[in-house]
Design an enzyme around this catalytic site. Structure first.
Site, PDB file in Angstrom:
ATOM      1  CD  GLN A 123     -11.151  47.752 -31.496  1.00  0.00           C
ATOM      2  OE1 GLN A 123     -10.661  46.635 -31.510  1.00  0.00           O
ATOM      3  NE2 GLN A 123     -12.139  48.056 -30.688  1.00  0.00           N
ATOM      4  CD  GLU A 249     -13.098  40.862 -31.693  1.00  0.00           C
ATOM      5  OE1 GLU A 249     -14.143  41.351 -31.228  1.00  0.00           O
ATOM      6  OE2 GLU A 249     -12.037  40.813 -31.080  1.00  0.00           O
TER       7      GLU A 249
END
Lengths: 408, 322
Positions: A123, A249
């Site tokens: 990411q 997340e």
């Protein structure tokens, strides 16, 4: 009130546990798992058994399961002290972003391979000048390369630098947040892409952490070409896409029931082994420290069970989940410091398990949201306190940069 | 997993709040300090309401409810600084189990206090029947009470000199310990209510008080103080529920859970009350503001049923032998 699994949950737990116990030797040795080949194989084994990406839709390669099922997998992995999956960031953050914002073609090409760890993902959000204030990022993506080349809209040219990128050195793909328009307020000029980490112009340099380990990297982009077909979401809508990533997340990782850092029970056993060698007054002090950290861990653990109960009822975890990370990284540091202290003469030299653990913990209070950012989130979104004053509202990104440099 | 209060408990909390708030309040606690008013709702009303006797079996005239039921009520009592403490009733219900005096207590014909060895006794003021552990035996009898100058008058602390006692249970160490653990659980529940309430007062003020052109709650220095208190309050809530559940269903877990809840309650209420005084600035340390009434509660409760130091010590001792 009870702490029992529902019938379905119990059946699921039994299934997960039986599989993990049978196959645990493939994954227990942490040193082996950091070898990416073994770690990929381990994740593929778990995926083929149906235990990776359970909350993902079936068409994305998942099994359309519940966050509670994922939480049970997390608990059982933690119970056996199995290491986290190599592609955790891909599963928890990158994949869900592709699911929501990707094209049919992207989903087809990427998702299943991600779940099997055929491809590793990273990411690419943080930058040297954009950490907690992520929307201040500077990596530029320009359509068609430059303004002279306005006719070619089929690709973008990317220049800039990312940092603290976990597993970038092992990754095949990344989701990349870039600035595509500096002449609008900073949250509005961002665009998200999938980037091929093996593309020309991508340079990955491992960064060494204070613990001596090297799990994350700085990543440089020099005239990297990204096809427009790899864009996630609309041009200028990157902030909303990034929020999908950050919310995922919290969801995918289940939350609740598993702690941060060393298990309090493990520290207590370690302290018990060393307590007898201390003077009585020292023993009393050590018990005070252990007692305080232990109560904090129990408080966080049972608060996690409350969140888990909401998940079990089908509710989504909210911003109050930030409290678990906030207090967990604090008590992890307290426990590790105590564990080192009771080593006596060895406490001031490196080389032991606890000394190594200790050096990894300050970073955990920063990664994934600093203590201060988490307190802001809880204060504003749970307690309803007014937001922090901010100087970058209503000005373009360019203007806010100029203000930073002191040039009006 | 269903680690949450169910609707029945929420209704119970609402009913308790309705009843208690009719008479108990920080203002009533202040009146006790000002002119010696009596504690609210007071023993008789608490017993008559049925809330204080929830854990007494039905055949003895009580509610036949769980420790968790009582903890839910105790949280509401803590919010309002109500008295006498439900701790006293919870312990008496354990100690007098199987004894006729329990029915007297449930019927409002006896006012009980439980005498610990370590100083002025909780709810001694107004009590006529005293329970104590003497040479391993549970004894009961009259006593004379010397009220002490209160920090928190709602706690009814007084020195007790026992009169002629009668032995109720010869080998009562285990029962006494169990009573203490249930008592610690209820004490922590009252602490939870007090801490949650004083925090609400602080959060509300931080939203309405302006300084330098902004609500003070927008500043991190103030916001983070309140957030830290909030995190502790919610963790205390979890520990209180766990301890109460353990008292009802998992006796093996009660020693650790009740010690953890007791320790966390002592620390959390002290820190919440202190933080909220600081957030208020000048008005926060005036007599007329409610903050000091919660602060007073914290400064007394930390010493009840063993102090925080001994509770943390007990947690550690249990942890290293697990």
């Amino acid at each position: 009130m009870d702490f029992d699994d529902t019938r379905e949950e119990a059946a699921w737990r039994a299934e997960v546990r039986a599989f993990l116990e049978q196959h645990r030797d493939d994954g227990t040795d942490r040193d082996t798992v950091w070898d990416t080949g073994t770690a990929r194989t381990w994740q593929a084994t778990l995926y083929d058994a149906g235990f990776v990406g359970v909350t993902w839709p079936v068409e994305a390669g998942g099994r359309g399961g519940t966050p509670m099922q994922q939480a049970i997998i997390d608990q059982e992995m933690s119970r056996l002290d199995l290491p986290p999956l190599i592609n955790l960031i891909g599963i928890g953050m990158c994949g869900p972003t592709v699911i929501v914002h990707g094209s049919a073609d992207q989903k087809q090409r990427y998702l299943k391979r991600l779940l099997r760890a055929d491809d590793i993902w990273c990411q690419l959000f943080s930058e040297p000048a954009a950490g907690s204030d992520l929307a201040g990022l500077r990596t530029r993506a320009v359509r068609g390369g430059d303004s002279d080349n306005g006719g070619d809209n089929s690709h973008w040219l990317v220049n800039g630098q990312k940092v603290w990128t976990t597993r970038a050195h092992q990754s095949d793909y990344g989701i990349l947040l870039t600035r595509t328009d500096p002449d609008v307020p900073k949250h509005r000029g961002l665009t998200m892409f999938v980037v091929d980490m093996k593309a020309p112009g991508v340079t990955v340099r491992p960064l060494r952490q204070m613990s001596g380990g090297a799990d994350f990297n700085e990543v440089f982009f020099d005239d990297v070409v990204i096809p427009d077909a790899e864009r996630l979401g609309d041009v200028g809508d990157g902030w909303r896409v990034a929020l999908t990533t950050l919310m995922s997340e919290r969801l995918s990782l289940g939350g609740g029931g598993t702690g941060i850092g060393p298990r309090a029970e493990t520290v207590a056993r370690h302290v018990a082994e060393h307590l007898g060698a201390l003077s009585p007054d020292r023993q009393a002090l050590v018990r005070q420290q252990l007692g305080k950290a232990y109560v904090a861990v129990l408080g966080a653990r049972y608060t996690g069970y409350r969140q888990l109960s909401r998940i079990s009822r089908g509710e989504l975890p909210g911003p109050e989940a930030s409290a678990g990370k906030l207090s967990g990284t604090r008590s992890a540091r307290d426990l590790a410091d105590l564990a080192v202290r009771v080593l006596g003469a060895d406490a001031r030299v490196a080389g032991g398990f606890w000394q190594e653990l200790q050096a990894g913990l300050p970073g955990m209070a920063i990664a994934g949201g600093t203590d201060q950012v988490l307190r802001n989130i809880i204060g504003e979104r749970v307690l309803g306190l007014p937001a922090e004053p901010r100087a970058d509202k209503g000005v373009t990104f360019k203007e806010s940069l100029a203000a930073e440099r002191g040039t009006p | 997993m269903n680690f949450d209060l169910d609707q029945e408990h929420r209704d119970l909390a609402d009913a308790a709040r309705d009843f208690l708030s009719a008479t108990a309040s920080p203002a009533a606690a202040r009146a006790m300090l000002d002119d010696g008013a009596t504690v609210r709702p007071g023993r008789a009303e608490l017993v008559k309401s049925g809330f204080a006797t929830i854990t007494i079996p039905e055949h003895a005239g009580g509610g036949g409810g769980s420790v968790l039921d009582l903890a839910v009520v105790a949280e509401q009592a803590g919010r309002l600084l109500a008295g006498p403490s439900l701790v006293t009733f919870a312990r008496a219900a354990v100690l007098l189990a199987g004894d006729d005096r329990l029915a007297d207590l449930a019927g409002g014909d006896r006012s009980v206090a439980v005498v610990d060895h370590d100083g002025p006794v909780l709810d001694a003021v107004g009590a006529d029947t005293f329970l104590a552990l003497r040479d391993g035996a549970l004894v009961c009898g009259p006593g004379t009470v010397t009220a002490r100058e209160p920090i928190d008058p709602t706690r009814g602390l007084g020195d007790v000199t026992l009169g002629d006692t009668e032995e109720l249970v010869p080998d009562a160490a285990e029962r006494w310990l169990h009573g203490e653990r249930v008592g610690r659980t209820i004490l922590a529940a009252e602490g939870l209510g007090a801490a949650a309430r004083v925090l609400e007062i602080g959060v509300a003020y931080a939203k309405e008080r302006y300084a330098f052109g902004r609500a003070i709650g927008s500043y991190q220095a103030v916001k983070h103080l309140l957030v830290d208190a909030y995190v502790e309050v919610e963790q205390l809530r979890s520990l209180v529920w766990w301890a109460a559940w353990a008292a009802d269903h998992a006796p093996d877990e009660l020693p650790l859970a009740s010690a953890a809840a007791k320790a966390a309650a002592a620390t959390t209420l002290e820190q919440a009350a202190e933080a909220v005084i600081q957030v208020h600035g000048g008005i926060g340390f005036t007599w007329e503001h409610d903050a000091h009434l919660y602060w007073r509660r914290s400064k007394v409760d930390r010493f009840l049923l063993g102090d925080d130091v001994s509770a943390y010590d007990e947690v550690a001792r249990l942890a290293v032998t697990r």
